[in-house]
Write a protein that holds these residues in place. Structure first.
Motif, mmCIF file in Angstrom:
data_model
loop_
_atom_site.group_PDB
_atom_site.id
_atom_site.type_symbol
_atom_site.label_atom_id
_atom_site.label_comp_id
_atom_site.label_asym_id
_atom_site.label_seq_id
_atom_site.Cartn_x
_atom_site.Cartn_y
_atom_site.Cartn_z
ATOM 1 N N MET A 92 45.350 35.315 35.472
ATOM 2 C CA MET A 92 45.245 34.089 36.231
ATOM 3 C C MET A 92 43.817 33.565 36.114
ATOM 4 O O MET A 92 42.869 34.310 36.300
ATOM 5 C CB MET A 92 45.617 34.368 37.686
ATOM 6 N N PRO A 93 43.659 32.291 35.797
ATOM 7 C CA PRO A 93 42.309 31.745 35.685
ATOM 8 C C PRO A 93 41.627 31.673 37.051
ATOM 9 O O PRO A 93 42.298 31.600 38.084
ATOM 10 C CB PRO A 93 42.548 30.346 35.119
ATOM 11 N N VAL A 94 40.302 31.706 37.032
ATOM 12 C CA VAL A 94 39.524 31.558 38.263
ATOM 13 C C VAL A 94 38.694 30.292 38.178
ATOM 14 O O VAL A 94 38.420 29.778 37.100
ATOM 15 C CB VAL A 94 38.614 32.777 38.528
ATOM 16 N N SER A 95 38.284 29.817 39.337
ATOM 17 C CA SER A 95 37.512 28.585 39.438
ATOM 18 C C SER A 95 36.647 28.693 40.692
ATOM 19 O O SER A 95 36.922 29.526 41.559
ATOM 20 C CB SER A 95 38.497 27.410 39.550
ATOM 21 N N PRO A 96 35.610 27.856 40.816
ATOM 22 C CA PRO A 96 34.841 27.874 42.060
ATOM 23 C C PRO A 96 35.714 27.562 43.275
ATOM 24 O O PRO A 96 35.423 27.988 44.380
ATOM 25 C CB PRO A 96 33.782 26.800 41.864
ATOM 26 N N SER A 97 36.788 26.819 43.067
ATOM 27 C CA SER A 97 37.745 26.540 44.136
ATOM 28 C C SER A 97 39.152 26.629 43.534
ATOM 29 O O SER A 97 39.321 26.550 42.324
ATOM 30 C CB SER A 97 37.509 25.154 44.727
ATOM 31 N N ALA A 98 40.138 26.760 44.378
ATOM 32 C CA ALA A 98 41.511 26.922 43.898
ATOM 33 C C ALA A 98 42.159 25.551 43.650
ATOM 34 O O ALA A 98 43.200 25.227 44.205
ATOM 35 C CB ALA A 98 42.321 27.731 44.895
ATOM 36 N N THR A 99 41.524 24.749 42.817
ATOM 37 C CA THR A 99 42.066 23.434 42.481
ATOM 38 C C THR A 99 42.103 23.276 40.969
ATOM 39 O O THR A 99 41.225 23.753 40.256
ATOM 40 C CB THR A 99 41.227 22.296 43.079
ATOM 41 N N ARG A 100 43.108 22.589 40.502
ATOM 42 C CA ARG A 100 43.261 22.320 39.071
ATOM 43 C C ARG A 100 42.755 20.911 38.798
ATOM 44 O O ARG A 100 42.941 20.006 39.597
ATOM 45 C CB ARG A 100 44.737 22.439 38.699
ATOM 46 N N GLY A 101 42.118 20.721 37.655
ATOM 47 C CA GLY A 101 41.650 19.400 37.280
ATOM 48 C C GLY A 101 42.806 18.443 37.017
ATOM 49 O O GLY A 101 43.907 18.862 36.648
ATOM 50 N N LEU A 102 42.572 17.167 37.214
ATOM 51 C CA LEU A 102 43.590 16.165 36.938
ATOM 52 C C LEU A 102 43.933 16.153 35.460
ATOM 53 O O LEU A 102 43.046 16.218 34.613
ATOM 54 C CB LEU A 102 43.096 14.783 37.359
ATOM 55 N N LYS A 103 45.211 16.095 35.151
ATOM 56 C CA LYS A 103 45.697 16.044 33.769
ATOM 57 C C LYS A 103 45.162 17.212 32.936
ATOM 58 O O LYS A 103 44.875 17.074 31.757
ATOM 59 C CB LYS A 103 45.344 14.717 33.114
ATOM 60 N N SER A 104 45.008 18.362 33.551
ATOM 61 C CA SER A 104 44.465 19.540 32.880
ATOM 62 C C SER A 104 45.526 20.161 31.973
ATOM 63 O O SER A 104 46.597 20.553 32.438
ATOM 64 C CB SER A 104 44.005 20.546 33.925
ATOM 65 N N ILE A 105 45.224 20.230 30.662
ATOM 66 C CA ILE A 105 46.152 20.799 29.692
ATOM 67 C C ILE A 105 45.411 21.750 28.765
ATOM 68 O O ILE A 105 44.190 21.719 28.672
ATOM 69 C CB ILE A 105 46.864 19.701 28.859
ATOM 70 N N ALA A 106 46.168 22.584 28.083
ATOM 71 C CA ALA A 106 45.596 23.530 27.125
ATOM 72 C C ALA A 106 46.545 23.631 25.931
ATOM 73 O O ALA A 106 47.733 23.352 26.052
ATOM 74 C CB ALA A 106 45.417 24.897 27.766
ATOM 75 N N PHE A 107 46.007 24.019 24.790
ATOM 76 C CA PHE A 107 46.849 24.260 23.620
ATOM 77 C C PHE A 107 47.298 25.705 23.685
ATOM 78 O O PHE A 107 46.484 26.625 23.687
ATOM 79 C CB PHE A 107 46.085 23.985 22.326
ATOM 80 N N ALA A 108 48.598 25.914 23.779
ATOM 81 C CA ALA A 108 49.149 27.264 23.923
ATOM 82 C C ALA A 108 50.615 27.240 23.507
ATOM 83 O O ALA A 108 51.147 26.207 23.116
ATOM 84 C CB ALA A 108 49.018 27.734 25.369
ATOM 85 N N TYR A 109 51.271 28.379 23.612
ATOM 86 C CA TYR A 109 52.705 28.456 23.341
ATOM 87 C C TYR A 109 53.476 28.112 24.612
ATOM 88 O O TYR A 109 53.154 28.620 25.684
ATOM 89 C CB TYR A 109 53.091 29.850 22.851
ATOM 90 N N ASP A 110 54.481 27.258 24.490
ATOM 91 C CA ASP A 110 55.286 26.882 25.654
ATOM 92 C C ASP A 110 56.344 27.949 25.934
ATOM 93 O O ASP A 110 56.398 28.987 25.274
ATOM 94 C CB ASP A 110 55.903 25.494 25.479
#
Length: 58
Positions: A1-19
């Motif tokens: 699970m990714p970590v962040s300074p806060s438990a919020t995801r950026g707007l329109k946050s995407i990554a290149f990965a396998y679906d």
């Protein structure tokens, strides 16, 4: 699970990965959990080790 300074995801946050079908492409990122203060020293050590490893490879 990714970590962040806060438990919020950026707007329109995407990554290149396998679906979920195993196909490569852009997928939405998962919601991160907030980083705990007690985790900072270990993460700092990880970055220090990575920098030292890079210097050794040169």
């Amino acid at each position: 699970m990714p970590v962040s300074p806060s438990a919020t995801r950026g707007l329109k946050s995407i990554a290149f990965a396998y679906d979920e079908n195993g196909e490569p492409g852009l997928v939405p990122t998962s919601e991160p959990r907030a980083l705990e203060t007690a985790e900072v020293p270990r993460i700092t050590q990880d970055f220090v080790r990575a920098a030292l490893n890079q210097r050794e490879d040169r």
